[in-house]
Every structure is written in structure tokens, then in C-alpha cells.
Design a protein around this motif. Sequence first.
Motif, PDB file in Angstrom:
ATOM      1  N   GLY A  67       0.728  -1.132   0.003  1.00  0.00           N
ATOM      2  CA  GLY A  67      -0.180  -0.068  -0.168  1.00  0.00           C
ATOM      3  C   GLY A  67       0.820   1.241   0.029  1.00  0.00           C
ATOM      4  N   ASP A  68       0.665   2.217   0.882  1.00  0.00           N
ATOM      5  CA  ASP A  68       1.123   3.419   0.893  1.00  0.00           C
ATOM      6  C   ASP A  68       2.399   3.251   1.939  1.00  0.00           C
ATOM      7  OD1 ASP A  68       0.175   3.302   3.511  1.00  0.00           O
ATOM      8  OD2 ASP A  68      -0.987   5.178   3.314  1.00  0.00           O
ATOM      9  N   GLY A  69       2.688   2.148   2.517  1.00  0.00           N
ATOM     10  CA  GLY A  69       3.820   1.815   3.508  1.00  0.00           C
ATOM     11  C   GLY A  69       3.793   2.230   4.848  1.00  0.00           C
ATOM     12  N   SER A  70       2.574   2.727   5.142  1.00  0.00           N
ATOM     13  CA  SER A  70       2.273   3.277   6.630  1.00  0.00           C
ATOM     14  C   SER A  70       2.317   2.076   7.460  1.00  0.00           C
ATOM     15  CB  SER A  70       0.898   4.115   6.559  1.00  0.00           C
ATOM     16  OG  SER A  70      -0.270   3.209   6.194  1.00  0.00           O
ATOM     17  N   ARG A  71       1.764   0.948   7.106  1.00  0.00           N
ATOM     18  CA  ARG A  71       1.766  -0.237   7.869  1.00  0.00           C
ATOM     19  C   ARG A  71       3.117  -0.694   8.362  1.00  0.00           C
ATOM     20  NH1 ARG A  71       0.579  -5.835   6.782  1.00  0.00           N
ATOM     21  NH2 ARG A  71       0.721  -5.352   4.456  1.00  0.00           N
ATOM     22  N   PHE A  72       4.262  -0.238   7.620  1.00  0.00           N
ATOM     23  CA  PHE A  72       5.698  -0.637   7.717  1.00  0.00           C
ATOM     24  C   PHE A  72       6.444   0.546   8.142  1.00  0.00           C
ATOM     25  CE2 PHE A  72       3.458  -3.286   4.611  1.00  0.00           C
ATOM     26  CZ  PHE A  72       3.759  -4.691   5.036  1.00  0.00           C
ATOM     27  N   GLY A  73       5.599   1.568   8.524  1.00  0.00           N
ATOM     28  CA  GLY A  73       6.391   2.741   9.063  1.00  0.00           C
ATOM     29  C   GLY A  73       7.208   3.692   8.046  1.00  0.00           C
ATOM     30  N   VAL A  74       6.756   3.365   6.943  1.00  0.00           N
ATOM     31  CA  VAL A  74       7.578   4.454   5.917  1.00  0.00           C
ATOM     32  C   VAL A  74       6.261   4.893   4.897  1.00  0.00           C
ATOM     33  CG1 VAL A  74       9.628   2.885   5.671  1.00  0.00           C
ATOM     34  CG2 VAL A  74       7.769   2.401   4.151  1.00  0.00           C
ATOM     35  N   ASP A  75       6.830   5.935   4.034  1.00  0.00           N
ATOM     36  CA  ASP A  75       5.963   6.498   3.011  1.00  0.00           C
ATOM     37  C   ASP A  75       6.446   5.996   1.787  1.00  0.00           C
ATOM     38  OD1 ASP A  75       4.657   7.984   1.269  1.00  0.00           O
ATOM     39  OD2 ASP A  75       5.780  10.056   1.765  1.00  0.00           O
ATOM     40  N   LEU A  76       5.795   5.039   1.068  1.00  0.00           N
ATOM     41  CA  LEU A  76       6.037   4.227   0.007  1.00  0.00           C
ATOM     42  C   LEU A  76       5.272   4.587  -1.386  1.00  0.00           C
ATOM     43  CD1 LEU A  76       7.022   0.567   0.219  1.00  0.00           C
ATOM     44  CD2 LEU A  76       5.326   1.207  -1.606  1.00  0.00           C
ATOM     45  N   LYS A  77       6.090   4.742  -2.364  1.00  0.00           N
ATOM     46  CA  LYS A  77       5.217   4.913  -3.817  1.00  0.00           C
ATOM     47  C   LYS A  77       5.862   3.894  -4.639  1.00  0.00           C
ATOM     48  CE  LYS A  77       4.480   8.147  -7.205  1.00  0.00           C
ATOM     49  NZ  LYS A  77       3.088   8.027  -7.246  1.00  0.00           N
ATOM     50  N   CYS A  78       4.798   3.299  -5.294  1.00  0.00           N
ATOM     51  CA  CYS A  78       5.242   2.425  -6.672  1.00  0.00           C
ATOM     52  C   CYS A  78       5.290   3.099  -7.676  1.00  0.00           C
ATOM     53  CB  CYS A  78       4.160   1.210  -6.700  1.00  0.00           C
ATOM     54  SG  CYS A  78       4.515  -0.086  -5.272  1.00  0.00           S
ATOM     55  N   VAL A  79       6.545   2.839  -8.602  1.00  0.00           N
ATOM     56  CA  VAL A  79       6.401   3.456  -9.982  1.00  0.00           C
ATOM     57  C   VAL A  79       6.586   2.184 -10.889  1.00  0.00           C
ATOM     58  CG1 VAL A  79       7.968   5.064 -11.526  1.00  0.00           C
ATOM     59  CG2 VAL A  79       7.521   5.872  -9.024  1.00  0.00           C
ATOM     60  N   VAL A  80       5.574   2.341 -11.891  1.00  0.00           N
ATOM     61  CA  VAL A  80       5.597   1.075 -12.781  1.00  0.00           C
ATOM     62  C   VAL A  80       6.373   1.328 -13.988  1.00  0.00           C
ATOM     63  CG1 VAL A  80       4.230  -0.441 -14.198  1.00  0.00           C
ATOM     64  CG2 VAL A  80       3.458   0.364 -11.983  1.00  0.00           C
ATOM     65  N   GLU A  81       7.235   0.290 -14.431  1.00  0.00           N
ATOM     66  CA  GLU A  81       8.194   0.683 -15.680  1.00  0.00           C
ATOM     67  C   GLU A  81       7.555  -0.068 -16.686  1.00  0.00           C
ATOM     68  OE1 GLU A  81      12.417  -1.510 -16.491  1.00  0.00           O
ATOM     69  OE2 GLU A  81      12.660  -0.284 -14.718  1.00  0.00           O
ATOM     70  N   GLN A  82       6.809   0.455 -17.736  1.00  0.00           N
ATOM     71  CA  GLN A  82       6.125  -0.159 -18.826  1.00  0.00           C
ATOM     72  C   GLN A  82       6.942  -1.057 -19.575  1.00  0.00           C
ATOM     73  OE1 GLN A  82       2.944  -0.038 -18.335  1.00  0.00           O
ATOM     74  NE2 GLN A  82       3.038   1.810 -16.957  1.00  0.00           N
ATOM     75  N   GLU A  83       8.027  -0.872 -19.963  1.00  0.00           N
ATOM     76  CA  GLU A  83       9.013  -1.582 -20.712  1.00  0.00           C
ATOM     77  C   GLU A  83      10.302  -1.713 -19.975  1.00  0.00           C
ATOM     78  OE1 GLU A  83      10.731   0.307 -24.185  1.00  0.00           O
ATOM     79  OE2 GLU A  83       9.288   1.880 -23.852  1.00  0.00           O
ATOM     80  N   ALA A  84      11.174  -2.843 -20.335  1.00  0.00           N
ATOM     81  CA  ALA A  84      12.282  -3.048 -19.768  1.00  0.00           C
ATOM     82  C   ALA A  84      13.343  -2.221 -19.983  1.00  0.00           C
ATOM     83  CB  ALA A  84      12.959  -4.338 -20.291  1.00  0.00           C
ATOM     84  N   LEU A  85      13.896  -1.268 -18.921  1.00  0.00           N
ATOM     85  CA  LEU A  85      14.783  -0.432 -19.210  1.00  0.00           C
ATOM     86  C   LEU A  85      15.934  -0.356 -18.492  1.00  0.00           C
ATOM     87  CD1 LEU A  85      12.038   2.598 -18.164  1.00  0.00           C
ATOM     88  CD2 LEU A  85      13.002   2.124 -20.412  1.00  0.00           C
ATOM     89  N   GLY A  86      16.383  -1.585 -18.115  1.00  0.00           N
ATOM     90  CA  GLY A  86      17.788  -1.957 -17.320  1.00  0.00           C
ATOM     91  C   GLY A  86      17.837  -0.932 -16.041  1.00  0.00           C
ATOM     92  N   THR A  87      18.968  -1.330 -15.431  1.00  0.00           N
ATOM     93  CA  THR A  87      19.271  -1.014 -14.151  1.00  0.00           C
ATOM     94  C   THR A  87      19.152   0.820 -14.323  1.00  0.00           C
ATOM     95  OG1 THR A  87      21.548  -1.130 -14.377  1.00  0.00           O
ATOM     96  CG2 THR A  87      20.259  -2.838 -13.013  1.00  0.00           C
ATOM     97  N   GLY A  88      19.952   1.297 -15.003  1.00  0.00           N
ATOM     98  CA  GLY A  88      19.989   2.746 -15.197  1.00  0.00           C
ATOM     99  C   GLY A  88      18.660   3.396 -15.442  1.00  0.00           C
ATOM    100  N   GLY A  89      17.931   2.876 -16.548  1.00  0.00           N
ATOM    101  CA  GLY A  89      16.895   3.228 -16.825  1.00  0.00           C
ATOM    102  C   GLY A  89      15.815   3.079 -15.815  1.00  0.00           C
TER     103      GLY A  89
END
Length: 354
Positions: A67-89
Motif C-alpha cells: 500500500g502506501d507503506g504506513s503499515r511498515f513505518g514508511v512513506d512508500l510509492k510504486c512507480v511502474v516500468e512499462q517496458e524493460a529499461l535496465g538498471t539505469g533506465g
Amino acid sequence: MSTDAVILVGGFGTRLRPLTLSAPKPMLPTAGVPFLTHLISRLREAGITHVVLGTSYRAEVFEDYFGDGSRFGVDLKCVVEQEALGTGGGIRNVAPALRADTVLVFNGDNMIGVDLVDFVETHVKTDADVTLCLTKVEDARAYGCVPTDVDGRVEAFLEKDPNPVTDQINAGLYAFKRSVIDTIPTGRPVSVEKETFPGLLASGANVRGYLTTSYWRDFGTPTDFVCGSADLVRGIAPSPAVPQTGERLLMPGSSVSPKAHIYGGSTIGTRTAVGAGADIDSSVVFDDARIGAGAVIRRSIIGKGVTVHPGALIEDAVIGDGASIGAGTELRHGARIWPGVDLAEGSIRFSSDL
């Protein structure tokens, strides 16, 4: 100091199939909780509470659990990669979600016990553009090597070599100046190891190595997964998220015969039943499994809902969710059983994918 954390969790986890057919590798149960929980708990312990996940494969699994991470004591956001971009990408892709001038970046399948506060403080003190956490290994031939000078400046990024020039390797943890992340190209795959870091060196940037002797393991293979989980259970690998440490971890709701033998840092999942005389050593048994009387399981991963019938022998194997292993069956030497497979009584399998 203000520090963000990025965890790259977009991989397909092919080395851990068939377990990763149903869940991304960082979400597999490890010492009782999804592996990613251990990394997030260590960040929270270090006072780093803004966490960005760079996701791709089965992104919804991360979002549903954290979720938003609050249950784990953090402020968490997921950013989805729509295509494979490698580590740097992948790092560049999460840039719009960052807030701080200093950014920690983790590979999502590595467990590292380094002092995160000291790592960040050293990065800032040396005014590094990027600091790489380095560790030493006995045999560096399987890794890219990172030699440094006497002052800790990185001299090169070397590919795998049968005659490595150093035993120092990339541990999969970096500290970036935010401004450096903004220079990574967008819209195409980029490798930090092959493009970003060599490019920074060529331009004269201040790229530093931080050598640690703390715990480090890549959890990407079945062998490393079971060893790493056992290390967490036994308190060898550091994690505030481990429910308890010792020779075994029995999750709530599990049912284990007092005549069963469970040791070597093994984990028994929730609602899993283990019969009398079963012998389970250095293994991970997921939720809802049934382990019959006298079954022997060593250094193996038993998926969710698996049935292991009495007297079966499983060594160094991976059993997919919902499979049934017949009485007296022998599975050894890297055997992998696909989800839902029903092996007949007395079957013998060696290094096979079914």
C-alpha cells in the motif's frame, strides 16, 4: 540528512522459477515475510522513510501488499516500468517521485548488512557523485569487479574475467546525488554498470567505493535463497522484520508434530502441517503445505499448498505451488517441479523441470 531510497524490483526472477510464476522474487516468503520487507525494515531502522519501488513484473502484488507503506513505518510509492529499461533506465524512471538530494538505490534481490547511516554519511562527506557499496568474495570470476585506488576512488568497472584483477565486487547498493540521476537518458534501456558508471568515470566525476565486510548475499538462485533465509532465521543476516531467531521458525497457525525434526534455520509457513518423523533441514516451506510422516527435506524450497507424502526425499530442489510429491519419491540435485504437477509414488527425478 534527507535521504530517499529506491528499490529496483522489476525483474522476472527466472532463476527462481517456478516459484516466481505466481509472485515476483522480492515478494517470496523469506524467514516468514516477503523478502522486500527485510530491506524496508532496515531502511526504517536507519531513519530512511521515503521509499520508492521501481516495479514492472506483477506490479500489483507490491501495491496490494505494501500500500502506501504506513503499515511498515514508511512513506512508500510504486512507480511502474512499462517496458524493460535496465538498471539505469529503471533508476531514471522513478526520478519524478524523488524528493531528496541524496538517493540510495538497492537491487531488490540483495541482502546487505552494511551500516546504512555510515554509508550515506561517507557519501556526503566525500562529496561523491556516486558511491558504490563493494564487498569482497573468494572467487570473483562470476562477478564484475570494481578496483579502487588508495583513496577509495573507483578506477574501472570490469566485466566477468577468468583472471580478475581484484576480489572487490559491486554489492548492488549505491548512493547517488539526485543531480546525477537526472542526467541518465530517458526513453531507452540504460545499464548503470555498462554505461552510467563508465561514463561518469570518463567525465572525471567523483565515483567512490565503500568497502564493507558486513553480511552480503544475492538471493537470486534457489541455493542462495534457502541459505539466505536460513541466515535470517538464525540471526546471521540482520533484519528487524524476522519474527524470532533460532534454529527454526514456525509461523503462526502451523502444526508440527513433536516428533518432527526441524533445524538449520528452516521456516515452516502459516497453516502448514508437518508429520511425525519428518526431517527438515535448511529449507523454506511456504504456507498451506502438508509434509507427511518421515519425509526428508534438505536445502529445498516447498511452494504454497504443496503436499509431500510420507517417506519422500527432497534435496536441493524447488517444488512449485500446489504440486503433490508421491510417497517414496526422490528429488535431488536441482530438480524443479512445476506448479500443480502430481508425481506418482516412487518417482525419481534429478535436475529435471516438470
